[in-house]
Structures are given as structure tokens and as C-alpha cells.
Design a protein around this motif. Structure first.
Motif, PDB file in Angstrom:
ATOM      1  N   HIS A 103       0.797  -1.223   0.000  1.00  0.00           N
ATOM      2  CA  HIS A 103       0.000   0.000   0.000  1.00  0.00           C
ATOM      3  C   HIS A 103       0.835   1.282   0.000  1.00  0.00           C
ATOM      4  O   HIS A 103       0.288   2.368   0.097  1.00  0.00           O
ATOM      5  CB  HIS A 103      -0.955   0.012   1.199  1.00  0.00           C
ATOM      6  N   ALA A 104       2.142   1.132  -0.063  1.00  0.00           N
ATOM      7  CA  ALA A 104       3.078   2.246  -0.196  1.00  0.00           C
ATOM      8  C   ALA A 104       3.108   3.217   0.982  1.00  0.00           C
ATOM      9  O   ALA A 104       3.591   4.334   0.832  1.00  0.00           O
ATOM     10  CB  ALA A 104       2.836   2.996  -1.503  1.00  0.00           C
ATOM     11  N   TRP A 105       2.617   2.813   2.156  1.00  0.00           N
ATOM     12  CA  TRP A 105       2.844   3.664   3.316  1.00  0.00           C
ATOM     13  C   TRP A 105       4.349   3.695   3.514  1.00  0.00           C
ATOM     14  O   TRP A 105       5.026   2.660   3.480  1.00  0.00           O
ATOM     15  CB  TRP A 105       2.132   3.110   4.549  1.00  0.00           C
ATOM     16  N   PRO A 117      -0.436   6.969   0.345  1.00  0.00           N
ATOM     17  CA  PRO A 117      -1.334   7.392  -0.727  1.00  0.00           C
ATOM     18  C   PRO A 117      -2.645   7.912  -0.149  1.00  0.00           C
ATOM     19  O   PRO A 117      -3.180   7.351   0.818  1.00  0.00           O
ATOM     20  CB  PRO A 117      -1.561   6.107  -1.524  1.00  0.00           C
ATOM     21  N   ASN A 118      -3.122   8.972  -0.707  1.00  0.00           N
ATOM     22  CA  ASN A 118      -4.416   9.561  -0.338  1.00  0.00           C
ATOM     23  C   ASN A 118      -4.476  10.092   1.091  1.00  0.00           C
ATOM     24  O   ASN A 118      -5.568  10.372   1.594  1.00  0.00           O
ATOM     25  CB  ASN A 118      -5.562   8.565  -0.563  1.00  0.00           C
TER      26      ASN A 118
END
Length: 195
Positions: A103-105, A117-118
Motif C-alpha cells: 500500500h506504499a505507506w 497514498p491519499n
């Protein structure tokens, strides 16, 4: 079968069930690994900022890394948003940050959540509350020691005290510290050494 008599000065080992009994293992996890200091990695194995090791500490997987300031830090190896492992390799080196592969945290080497993200569309999410969960760590004599307890016992009394008791004198530790620092300085001067 012939058995050889055991010399009286040898200390007998525990019966085999102590090594395989699931209930004894559970008790060890709770009383030892969840509350005591233990040696996890050699400091030299984390030679540069971004170097990390993952180690199993009782029931927890722990991430031990060297920060950009040179400090060694330890965190539960758990992504804060989904609970799976953040780093799946046992040994690795990253350039700048630790990033969740799913999730690219993204976390700084000091454990702070720095991007997701977001995240800007989620004003109710406080970045400072979603950093990695830090684990107590002490560096001593070239090793990183971990303790999973919320309130770790005194490192000086339990680890250093036990070492002094076993060696019989504190001067032996000082001699080792001097030898270790001399060796480390030589390694740092050699091409291909730990740094």
C-alpha cells in the motif's frame, strides 16, 4: 546399549520434553521473550544508514535498523494500516525509507510515517499516531539488545550485572570493550570493512 558414566562436575541437561512441550514453550514466550533483554544483532551488521535486519523475538517479528543519524532503532515489523509485515526480507539495505510493498505507506528510518497514498484526503489521520511501534533497544559491546516489555527491566542490573557476575569481575568487560573498539576501528580503516 552401553552408557558412559557422567563426570560429577558436569551439569545435567533438562529432560527432552523441556525442549518440545508446547505449554513450556508458551510459558517461555510470556516470561522470557516478552519481558527480558536479549541480544538480537551485531551492531556492525548495521554498518550504514538504511541497513536493517529482521529478527524473531518470541512471538513478534522485530525490525532493527540504522537511522541517518547513526542511531540503531528497533520497531515491531508490522504495517500500521493492515497489520502484516512491513519488511519481508531478513537482511536488506534501503536508500532512504522503509515502504510497505502493498500500500506504499512510507516510514522514515526513525519510524515516523512520512507518506501514504491519499493521506491528504484523510484529514482525520494523524501521521504522528501511525508511526512504527518502537521496541526498547540498547547497544552494548557491539551488539543491539531488545526488550519487548512496555517497561523493560534495568539493562544495567539484568544484562550487565549478569555478565559481571558470570565473568567474576567488571574489568573483564572493560578489556573486552577496549578490544572490540580497537577491532572496529581497524575494520573501518580496511577496504570492505563493516562501514
Amino acid at each position: 546399549m552401553t552408557t558412559t558414566p557422567v563426570a560429577p562436575s558436569l551439569i545435567a541437561t533438562l529432560p527432552g520434553r523441556y525442549y518440545t512441550d508446547p505449554e513450556l514453550f508458551r510459558t517461555e514466550q510470556e516470561r522470557i521473550f516478552a519481558h527480558m533483554w536479549f541480544c538480537a544483532v551485531r551492531s556492525a551488521d548495521l554498518a550504514k544508514p538504511g541497513a536493517f535486519r529482521t529478527v524473531q523475538a518470541g512471538r513478534e517479528n522485530v525490525l532493527v535498523t540504522r537511522t541517518r543519524t547513526g542511531a540503531v532503532k528497533a520497531f515491531l515489523n508490522v504495517r500500521r494500516h493492515r497489520g502484516a509485515r512491513l519488511c519481508t526480507e531478513a537482511v536488506r539495505e534501503v536508500r532512504r525509507n522503509l515502504q510497505c510493498p502493498y500500500h506504499a505507506w512510507t516510514y522514515d528510518l526513525d519510524g515516523r510515517l512520512i507518506a501514504a497514498p491519499n493521506l491528504t484526503r484523510m484529514p482525520d489521520v494523524d501521521r504522528s499516531a501511525y508511526g512504527l511501534v518502537e521496541v526498547a533497544l540498547r547497544e552494548w559491546l557491539g551488539y543491539a539488545w531488545l526488550c519487548l516489555a512496555d517497561e523493560p527491566p534495568s539493562f544495567e542490573e539484568t544484562v550487565i550485572g549478569a555478565a559481571v557476575e558470570r565473568l567474576g569481575d567488571a574489568a573483564a568487560i572493560d578489556r573486552y570493550r577496549t578490544l572490540f573498539h580497537t577491532w572496529l576501528a581497524e575494520q573501518l580503516r580496511e577496504p570492505g570493512g563493516p562501514a
